[in-house]
Design an enzyme around this catalytic site. Structure first.
Site, PDB file in Angstrom:
ATOM      1  N   PHE A 149       0.815  -1.225   0.000  1.00 29.54           N
ATOM      2  CA  PHE A 149       0.000   0.000   0.000  1.00 29.54           C
ATOM      3  C   PHE A 149       0.846   1.272   0.000  1.00 29.54           C
ATOM      4  CE2 PHE A 149       0.916  -0.008   4.567  1.00 29.54           C
ATOM      5  CZ  PHE A 149       1.048   1.350   4.828  1.00 29.54           C
ATOM      6  N   LYS A 173      -1.261  -7.272  -9.242  1.00 29.31           N
ATOM      7  CA  LYS A 173      -2.215  -7.348  -8.118  1.00 29.31           C
ATOM      8  C   LYS A 173      -1.766  -6.292  -7.111  1.00 29.31           C
ATOM      9  CE  LYS A 173      -3.088  -8.431  -4.395  1.00 29.31           C
ATOM     10  NZ  LYS A 173      -3.429  -7.385  -3.383  1.00 29.31           N
ATOM     11  N   GLU A 176      -4.974  -3.702  -2.056  1.00 29.30           N
ATOM     12  CA  GLU A 176      -6.413  -3.429  -2.080  1.00 29.30           C
ATOM     13  C   GLU A 176      -6.771  -2.183  -1.273  1.00 29.30           C
ATOM     14  OE1 GLU A 176      -4.694  -5.736  -0.577  1.00 29.30           O
ATOM     15  OE2 GLU A 176      -5.798  -6.851   0.957  1.00 29.30           O
ATOM     16  N   ARG A 177      -5.763  -1.597  -0.576  1.00 29.63           N
ATOM     17  CA  ARG A 177      -6.097  -0.440   0.270  1.00 29.63           C
ATOM     18  C   ARG A 177      -6.103   0.871  -0.510  1.00 29.63           C
ATOM     19  NH1 ARG A 177      -2.283  -1.662   5.321  1.00 29.63           N
ATOM     20  NH2 ARG A 177      -2.389  -3.903   5.115  1.00 29.63           N
ATOM     21  N   SER A 226       5.352  -6.927   3.451  1.00 30.04           N
ATOM     22  CA  SER A 226       5.897  -7.193   4.784  1.00 30.04           C
ATOM     23  C   SER A 226       6.669  -8.515   4.810  1.00 30.04           C
ATOM     24  CB  SER A 226       4.755  -7.219   5.792  1.00 30.04           C
ATOM     25  OG  SER A 226       3.843  -8.245   5.430  1.00 30.04           O
ATOM     26  N   CYS A 281       9.519   1.816   3.404  1.00 31.21           N
ATOM     27  CA  CYS A 281      10.415   0.705   3.779  1.00 31.21           C
ATOM     28  C   CYS A 281      11.833   1.216   3.974  1.00 31.21           C
ATOM     29  CB  CYS A 281      10.395  -0.375   2.719  1.00 31.21           C
ATOM     30  SG  CYS A 281      11.115   0.167   1.184  1.00 31.21           S
TER      31      CYS A 281
HETATM   32  P1  NAD Z   1       1.541  -6.557   3.111  1.00 28.42           P
HETATM   33  O1  NAD Z   1       2.579  -7.622   3.192  1.00 28.42           O
HETATM   34  O2  NAD Z   1       0.433  -6.569   4.082  1.00 28.42           O
HETATM   35  O3  NAD Z   1       0.838  -6.597   1.658  1.00 28.42           O
HETATM   36  C1  NAD Z   1       1.582  -6.643   0.470  1.00 28.42           C
HETATM   37  C2  NAD Z   1       0.769  -7.365  -0.595  1.00 28.42           C
HETATM   38  O4  NAD Z   1       0.522  -8.709  -0.169  1.00 28.42           O
HETATM   39  C3  NAD Z   1      -0.588  -6.724  -0.867  1.00 28.42           C
HETATM   40  O5  NAD Z   1      -0.818  -6.738  -2.255  1.00 28.42           O
HETATM   41  C4  NAD Z   1      -1.559  -7.618  -0.118  1.00 28.42           C
HETATM   42  O6  NAD Z   1      -2.823  -7.689  -0.728  1.00 28.42           O
HETATM   43  C5  NAD Z   1      -0.876  -8.982  -0.160  1.00 28.42           C
HETATM   44  N1  NAD Z   1      -1.172  -9.797   1.029  1.00 28.42           N
HETATM   45  C6  NAD Z   1      -1.402  -9.340   2.288  1.00 28.42           C
HETATM   46  N2  NAD Z   1      -1.631 -10.382   3.119  1.00 28.42           N
HETATM   47  C7  NAD Z   1      -1.535 -11.506   2.372  1.00 28.42           C
HETATM   48  C8  NAD Z   1      -1.666 -12.910   2.670  1.00 28.42           C
HETATM   49  N3  NAD Z   1      -1.935 -13.350   3.906  1.00 28.42           N
HETATM   50  N4  NAD Z   1      -1.480 -13.791   1.660  1.00 28.42           N
HETATM   51  C9  NAD Z   1      -1.199 -13.368   0.415  1.00 28.42           C
HETATM   52  N5  NAD Z   1      -1.090 -12.055   0.078  1.00 28.42           N
HETATM   53  C10 NAD Z   1      -1.242 -11.140   1.040  1.00 28.42           C
HETATM   54  O7  NAD Z   1       2.317  -5.173   3.120  1.00 28.42           O
HETATM   55  P2  NAD Z   1       1.714  -3.699   3.202  1.00 28.42           P
HETATM   56  O8  NAD Z   1       1.174  -3.458   4.570  1.00 28.42           O
HETATM   57  O9  NAD Z   1       0.827  -3.440   2.029  1.00 28.42           O
HETATM   58  O10 NAD Z   1       3.040  -2.823   2.978  1.00 28.42           O
HETATM   59  C11 NAD Z   1       3.909  -2.459   4.018  1.00 28.42           C
HETATM   60  C12 NAD Z   1       5.064  -3.437   4.125  1.00 28.42           C
HETATM   61  O11 NAD Z   1       5.758  -3.492   2.893  1.00 28.42           O
HETATM   62  C13 NAD Z   1       6.097  -2.999   5.148  1.00 28.42           C
HETATM   63  O12 NAD Z   1       6.536  -4.127   5.857  1.00 28.42           O
HETATM   64  C14 NAD Z   1       7.223  -2.414   4.304  1.00 28.42           C
HETATM   65  O13 NAD Z   1       8.497  -2.456   4.881  1.00 28.42           O
HETATM   66  C15 NAD Z   1       7.153  -3.311   3.110  1.00 28.42           C
HETATM   67  N6  NAD Z   1       7.783  -2.694   1.947  1.00 28.42           N
HETATM   68  C16 NAD Z   1       9.014  -3.136   1.584  1.00 28.42           C
HETATM   69  C17 NAD Z   1       9.655  -2.549   0.521  1.00 28.42           C
HETATM   70  C18 NAD Z   1      11.013  -3.009   0.100  1.00 28.42           C
HETATM   71  O14 NAD Z   1      11.463  -2.595  -0.944  1.00 28.42           O
HETATM   72  N7  NAD Z   1      11.703  -3.841   0.861  1.00 28.42           N
HETATM   73  C19 NAD Z   1       9.047  -1.491  -0.182  1.00 28.42           C
HETATM   74  C20 NAD Z   1       7.781  -1.077   0.209  1.00 28.42           C
HETATM   75  C21 NAD Z   1       7.152  -1.680   1.289  1.00 28.42           C
END
Ligand code: NAD
Length: 495
Positions: A149, A173, A176-177, A226, A281
């Protein structure tokens, strides 16, 4: 209320599942939209469209692909303000930050405009008598991107341009937020003239992600999010035979040595910790103060925090907006209490600032005397909370970073060239800043962390991105002896 649907094969497709998710304006707390949550069948339709488009797209000339990529680049630039407005409306970040996100995304499209140079293979003439060898890089097929997001425009643009310029077709994909900005970018992609099916969007949640992870026609998955989900994506995707890169969470340390320019370090700490409400991140979440730099630095940071204007991202005076959801805001606020209970000193408590309305606001916080056993140090808070850990020496600071299981970005502030050089050489992180707090690489390098901040072998965008989305092929050819040619080639030669 705005309805956000899928975009498959160039047309809008409503969710077959009938399931939807809420989209909020974080500045008001109001629900403003409803996003379709894909069923397995929706994902199958999108993958089928991408698979059908691949046969033709992979044979489109490099010259044509390049022209289309330039057209896309120009449309994204021309519509930058509209993309930024959508980012602010659903993510909450201030408009200037949102414009910055668009610029960083543009860099990646610009890099992919040079795909002709990037796909050039290598050639060895006469490796053996009459035998030449050359190598090329070819596309993989249908690839998928699953994005977080916090950068809904930039992160999809980390991978879409290289993947598609290299001849792959793509299913995105997005989170969704805040799905409106990526959806709009895909509309611009079609406006640029790319064929239908080359880039498709399915909105959704775990159902959509799981189908992509198991779909036999998806060759590669590029994920950002994450750490627990990244690990799951990597393990499931690779178990299903897919190429996977999964960029994950972080806890980024900024080390300040006693000789650092205090004003420069304080400016950097405040913008890197609280920009985008700490939902980056690459945000700095731990300030590691070495020796007697702690007190003057904390004073300088506190002065700057008092002036930081928190408010609606559409207000040009705002420097920091709200958090993404009410639940996330409350979770972040809870960490401040946990720090205090564990014995840390809350120097600035964001919970005490009140805001009008129901927006998901939380003012920035500064917590001093944090130790590495505390949850405020151990967990990725992903909000406007900056922890200060005081150490005695450079060696202690380095050891703390080495012992941390993440390794995305880090920075050192010093005027000492020797210390900076030692740090960049030794530290366990994928991206290192020297007097630069958020060292996000430019589009012609590549982005990615170490340890639990990345699962996979290649980092994202730039040269590593092209490598991820292509596979090498080496061709060895034997040519007839020139003396046997039907054309008189002047053989045998006398010189
Ligand atoms: P998230 O992991 O909750 O979601 C990321 C994606 O995974 C979304 O598209 C979501 O729909 C999907 N998802 C969520 N739960 C899932 C599940 N149980 N099974 C399958 N798919 C699922 O992350 P977020 O809250 O959207 O983003 C923030 C996180 O992303 C933070 O931890 C941040 O550090 C990380 N991030 C990392 C980088 C990097 O380059 N390392 C860059 C941006 C964000």
């Amino acid at each position: 209320m705005r309805q956000i649907h899928h975009l498959i094969n160039g047309v809008t497709v409503e969710a077959g599942s009938g399931r939807t998710g809420p989209v909020y304006d974080p500045a008001t707390g109001d629900q403003t939209g409803e996003v379709a949550l894909a069923s397995e069948a929706d994902v199958n339709t999108a993958v089928a469209a991408a698979a059908a488009a691949f046969d033709e797209w992979r044979h489109v000339s490099i010259a044509r692909r390049t022209k289309l990529m330039y057209a896309f680049r120009n449309l994204v630039e021309a519509n930058g303000e509209e993309i930024a407005a959508r980012l602010t409306a659903e993510h909450g970040k201030v408009l200037s930050d949102a414009m910055g996100e668009v610029s960083r995304g543009l860099e990646n499209i610009e890099y992919a405009c040079g795909i002709a140079e990037l796909l050039k293979g290598e050639y060895s003439s006469n490796a053996s008598t009459g035998v030449d060898v050359h190598s090329v890089r070819q596309p993989l097929g249908v690839v998928a991107g699953i994005t977080p997001f916090n950068f809904p425009a930039m992160v999809p643009l980390w991978t879409i341009p290289n993947a598609i310029a290299a001849g792959n077709t793509y299913v995105l994909k997005p989170s969704e937020r805040d799905p409106s900005a990526p959806r709009f970018i895909v509309e611009l992609f079609h406006e640029a003239g790319f064929p239908d099916g080359v880039l498709n969007v399915v909105n959704g949640d775990k159902v959509a992600v799981d189908r992509l992870l198991h779909h036999p026609h998806v060759q590669a998955i590029s994920f950002v999010g994450s750490t627990p989900i990244a690990k799951y994506i990597y393990q499931t995707g690779t178990a299903n035979g897919k190429r996977v890169q999964a960029l994950a969470g972080a806890k980024n340390h900024m080390v300040v040595l006693p000789d650092a320019d205090i004003g420069l370090a304080a400016d950097a700490a405040v913008s890197a910790a609280f920009g985008s409400a700490g939902e980056r991140c690459m945000a700095i979440s731990v300030l590691v103060t070495v020796g007697d730099v702690a007190d003057p630095l904390i004073e300088a940071v506190t002065e700057r925090m008092a002036k930081l204007k928190v408010g609606d991202g559409t207000d040009p005076r705002s420097e920091m907006g709200p958090l993404i959801t009410r639940e996330h805001r409350d979770r972040v606020a809870d960490y401040i209490g946990q720090g205090a209970e564990a014995g840390a000193s809350v120097v600035v408590d964001g919970r005490t600032t009140e805001f009008d309305g129901d927006g998901f606001f939380l003012a920035p916080s500064l917590i001093d005397n944090v130790t590495t056993e505390m949850t405020v140090y151990q967990d990725e808070i992903f909000g406007p909370v900056l922890s200060v850990v005081r150490v005695d020496s450079y060696t202690d600071a380095l050891k703390m970073i080495q012992d941390n299981h993440w390794g995305n970005g880090t920075a050192i502030f010093t005027r000492d060239g020797g210390a900076a050089r030692a740090f960049q050489e030794e530290v366990e992180a994928g991206m290192v800043g020297v007097n630069v707090p958020i060292p996000v690489p430019v589009g012609y390098h590549s982005f990615g962390g170490w340890n639990d901040s990345l699962f996979g072998d290649t980092t994202m965008y730039g040269p590593e991105g092209v490598k991820f989305f292509t596979r090498p092929k080496v061709i060895t050819s034997r040519w007839p002896d020139p003396g046997t040619s039907s054309v008189d080639l002047g053989f045998p030669r006398t010189h």
